[in-house]
Design a protein around this motif. Structure first.
Motif, PDB file in Angstrom:
ATOM      1  N   ARG A   1       3.456  17.775 -35.155  1.00 13.54           N
ATOM      2  CA  ARG A   1       2.646  16.717 -34.311  1.00 13.54           C
ATOM      3  C   ARG A   1       3.549  15.827 -33.693  1.00 13.54           C
ATOM      4  O   ARG A   1       3.593  15.704 -32.438  1.00 13.54           O
ATOM      5  CB  ARG A   1       2.027  15.722 -35.325  1.00 13.54           C
ATOM      6  CG  ARG A   1       1.432  14.631 -34.689  1.00 13.54           C
ATOM      7  CD  ARG A   1       0.157  14.684 -34.107  1.00 13.54           C
ATOM      8  NE  ARG A   1      -0.933  15.453 -34.917  1.00 13.54           N
ATOM      9  CZ  ARG A   1      -1.744  15.808 -34.241  1.00 13.54           C
ATOM     10  NH1 ARG A   1      -1.949  15.733 -32.969  1.00 13.54           N
ATOM     11  NH2 ARG A   1      -2.733  16.629 -34.863  1.00 13.54           N
ATOM     12  N   ASP A   2       5.127  15.729 -34.009  1.00 13.54           N
ATOM     13  CA  ASP A   2       5.952  14.533 -33.546  1.00 13.54           C
ATOM     14  C   ASP A   2       6.547  15.471 -32.187  1.00 13.54           C
ATOM     15  O   ASP A   2       6.712  15.019 -31.007  1.00 13.54           O
ATOM     16  CB  ASP A   2       7.064  14.192 -34.326  1.00 13.54           C
ATOM     17  CG  ASP A   2       6.684  13.218 -35.258  1.00 13.54           C
ATOM     18  OD1 ASP A   2       5.455  12.592 -35.019  1.00 13.54           O
ATOM     19  OD2 ASP A   2       7.213  12.976 -36.185  1.00 13.54           O
ATOM     20  N   ARG A   3       6.480  16.740 -32.655  1.00 12.12           N
ATOM     21  CA  ARG A   3       7.074  17.584 -31.194  1.00 12.12           C
ATOM     22  C   ARG A   3       6.194  17.683 -30.147  1.00 12.12           C
ATOM     23  O   ARG A   3       6.483  17.590 -28.847  1.00 12.12           O
ATOM     24  CB  ARG A   3       7.769  18.914 -31.549  1.00 12.12           C
ATOM     25  CG  ARG A   3       8.889  18.829 -32.591  1.00 12.12           C
ATOM     26  CD  ARG A   3       9.382  20.319 -32.821  1.00 12.12           C
ATOM     27  NE  ARG A   3      10.545  20.783 -31.898  1.00 12.12           N
ATOM     28  CZ  ARG A   3      11.032  21.602 -31.969  1.00 12.12           C
ATOM     29  NH1 ARG A   3      10.808  22.573 -32.908  1.00 12.12           N
ATOM     30  NH2 ARG A   3      11.967  22.032 -30.872  1.00 12.12           N
ATOM     31  N   PHE A   4       4.916  18.101 -30.597  1.00 18.90           N
ATOM     32  CA  PHE A   4       3.928  18.125 -29.519  1.00 18.90           C
ATOM     33  C   PHE A   4       3.577  16.822 -28.826  1.00 18.90           C
ATOM     34  O   PHE A   4       3.747  16.842 -27.471  1.00 18.90           O
ATOM     35  CB  PHE A   4       2.549  18.619 -30.201  1.00 18.90           C
ATOM     36  CG  PHE A   4       1.451  18.624 -29.142  1.00 18.90           C
ATOM     37  CD1 PHE A   4       1.408  19.392 -28.187  1.00 18.90           C
ATOM     38  CD2 PHE A   4       0.573  17.449 -29.152  1.00 18.90           C
ATOM     39  CE1 PHE A   4       0.320  19.659 -27.141  1.00 18.90           C
ATOM     40  CE2 PHE A   4      -0.449  17.595 -28.039  1.00 18.90           C
ATOM     41  CZ  PHE A   4      -0.492  18.455 -27.320  1.00 18.90           C
ATOM     42  N   THR A   5       3.662  15.680 -29.559  1.00 14.57           N
ATOM     43  CA  THR A   5       3.485  14.519 -28.931  1.00 14.57           C
ATOM     44  C   THR A   5       4.617  14.095 -27.987  1.00 14.57           C
ATOM     45  O   THR A   5       4.285  13.623 -26.634  1.00 14.57           O
ATOM     46  CB  THR A   5       3.295  13.296 -29.891  1.00 14.57           C
ATOM     47  OG1 THR A   5       2.230  13.594 -30.811  1.00 14.57           O
ATOM     48  CG2 THR A   5       3.161  11.974 -29.339  1.00 14.57           C
ATOM     49  N   SER A   6       5.808  14.128 -28.239  1.00 17.68           N
ATOM     50  CA  SER A   6       6.891  14.270 -27.458  1.00 17.68           C
ATOM     51  C   SER A   6       6.829  15.257 -26.046  1.00 17.68           C
ATOM     52  O   SER A   6       6.898  14.568 -25.025  1.00 17.68           O
ATOM     53  CB  SER A   6       8.167  14.578 -28.176  1.00 17.68           C
ATOM     54  OG  SER A   6       9.198  14.428 -27.230  1.00 17.68           O
ATOM     55  N   PHE A   7       6.558  16.223 -26.351  1.00 17.19           N
ATOM     56  CA  PHE A   7       6.238  17.246 -25.084  1.00 17.19           C
ATOM     57  C   PHE A   7       5.243  16.810 -24.400  1.00 17.19           C
ATOM     58  O   PHE A   7       5.256  16.604 -22.949  1.00 17.19           O
ATOM     59  CB  PHE A   7       5.894  18.531 -25.767  1.00 17.19           C
ATOM     60  CG  PHE A   7       5.406  19.722 -24.693  1.00 17.19           C
ATOM     61  CD1 PHE A   7       6.491  20.357 -23.951  1.00 17.19           C
ATOM     62  CD2 PHE A   7       4.293  20.089 -24.760  1.00 17.19           C
ATOM     63  CE1 PHE A   7       5.940  21.103 -22.983  1.00 17.19           C
ATOM     64  CE2 PHE A   7       3.750  20.905 -23.660  1.00 17.19           C
ATOM     65  CZ  PHE A   7       4.685  21.627 -22.738  1.00 17.19           C
ATOM     66  N   TYR A   8       3.853  16.447 -24.777  1.00 22.62           N
ATOM     67  CA  TYR A   8       2.727  15.893 -24.048  1.00 22.62           C
ATOM     68  C   TYR A   8       3.069  14.757 -23.218  1.00 22.62           C
ATOM     69  O   TYR A   8       2.800  14.568 -21.991  1.00 22.62           O
ATOM     70  CB  TYR A   8       1.645  15.648 -24.964  1.00 22.62           C
ATOM     71  CG  TYR A   8       0.677  15.225 -24.320  1.00 22.62           C
ATOM     72  CD1 TYR A   8      -0.606  16.011 -23.897  1.00 22.62           C
ATOM     73  CD2 TYR A   8       0.088  13.786 -24.237  1.00 22.62           C
ATOM     74  CE1 TYR A   8      -1.696  15.555 -23.494  1.00 22.62           C
ATOM     75  CE2 TYR A   8      -0.952  13.428 -23.607  1.00 22.62           C
ATOM     76  CZ  TYR A   8      -1.691  14.185 -23.110  1.00 22.62           C
ATOM     77  OH  TYR A   8      -2.997  13.772 -22.444  1.00 22.62           O
ATOM     78  N   ASN A   9       3.843  13.849 -23.919  1.00 21.83           N
ATOM     79  CA  ASN A   9       3.983  12.403 -23.100  1.00 21.83           C
ATOM     80  C   ASN A   9       5.087  12.748 -21.998  1.00 21.83           C
ATOM     81  O   ASN A   9       5.191  12.122 -21.197  1.00 21.83           O
ATOM     82  CB  ASN A   9       4.662  11.542 -24.136  1.00 21.83           C
ATOM     83  CG  ASN A   9       3.727  10.856 -25.126  1.00 21.83           C
ATOM     84  OD1 ASN A   9       2.633  11.029 -24.895  1.00 21.83           O
ATOM     85  ND2 ASN A   9       4.229  10.499 -26.227  1.00 21.83           N
ATOM     86  N   PHE A  10       6.035  13.711 -22.249  1.00 23.09           N
ATOM     87  CA  PHE A  10       6.960  14.081 -21.098  1.00 23.09           C
ATOM     88  C   PHE A  10       6.262  14.861 -20.048  1.00 23.09           C
ATOM     89  O   PHE A  10       6.540  14.742 -18.776  1.00 23.09           O
ATOM     90  CB  PHE A  10       8.196  15.018 -21.766  1.00 23.09           C
ATOM     91  CG  PHE A  10       9.057  15.108 -20.891  1.00 23.09           C
ATOM     92  CD1 PHE A  10       9.921  14.413 -20.283  1.00 23.09           C
ATOM     93  CD2 PHE A  10       9.057  16.470 -20.151  1.00 23.09           C
ATOM     94  CE1 PHE A  10      10.780  14.588 -19.320  1.00 23.09           C
ATOM     95  CE2 PHE A  10      10.271  17.043 -19.476  1.00 23.09           C
ATOM     96  CZ  PHE A  10      11.135  16.213 -19.006  1.00 23.09           C
ATOM     97  N   ILE A  11       5.236  15.728 -20.344  1.00 17.58           N
ATOM     98  CA  ILE A  11       4.570  16.803 -19.363  1.00 17.58           C
ATOM     99  C   ILE A  11       3.406  16.234 -18.899  1.00 17.58           C
ATOM    100  O   ILE A  11       3.067  16.494 -17.620  1.00 17.58           O
ATOM    101  CB  ILE A  11       4.481  18.012 -20.092  1.00 17.58           C
ATOM    102  CG1 ILE A  11       5.519  18.700 -20.627  1.00 17.58           C
ATOM    103  CG2 ILE A  11       3.708  18.912 -19.072  1.00 17.58           C
ATOM    104  CD1 ILE A  11       6.645  19.262 -19.374  1.00 17.58           C
ATOM    105  N   ALA A  12       2.611  15.390 -19.460  1.00 18.53           N
ATOM    106  CA  ALA A  12       1.218  14.841 -19.194  1.00 18.53           C
ATOM    107  C   ALA A  12       1.236  14.241 -17.623  1.00 18.53           C
ATOM    108  O   ALA A  12       2.200  13.524 -17.102  1.00 18.53           O
ATOM    109  CB  ALA A  12       0.579  14.002 -20.079  1.00 18.53           C
TER     110      ALA A  12
END
Length: 117
Positions: free
Chosen positions: A2-13
């Motif tokens: 979850r933390d990895r996805f959230t970090s990715f999402y916040n970087f890419i969104a």
């Protein structure tokens, strides 16, 4: 995850991601490649011409990094799962997205590029 996805999402969104083919920009595979790179997996783990082929024509490398889980009535994509949609007569490439992990057996939330629904 979850933390990895959230970090990715916040970087890419809210940006277009282009990785693979500048003649056909901002496709769903580009976002999937970005997720694979973020996980430190080789691009070749999912590299195909069309999105649906990630599931229908997996390589040994795909199987090394991913568990191929068929869609079932009981299935629910987990956070970070690549979700592959089959081709249709009006969409010859299919589609691929990254599951946000929110949903149930009827619907789920995903992070997508080049998808209007």
């Amino acid at each position: 995850m979850r933390d990895r996805f959230t970090s990715f999402y916040n970087f890419i969104a809210n940006q277009g991601i282009e990785i693979s083919d500048k003649t056909n920009v901002y496709q769903c595979m580009d976002l999937a490649y970005a997720w694979v790179f973020y996980l430190n997996f080789p691009k070749a783990t999912i590299q195909h011409l069309f999105a649906y082929q990630v599931f229908t024509e997996p390589s040994d490398l795909t199987r090394q990094y991913f568990e191929l889980i068929p869609n079932t009535p009981e299935g629910k994509p987990q956070v970070g799962d690549l979700v592959v949609f089959d081709k249709t007569p009006s969409n010859i490439a299919g589609h691929i997205s990254v599951s946000q992990g929110d949903g149930d057996t009827s619907s789920f939330q995903s992070f997508d590029q080049n998808w209007a629904g």
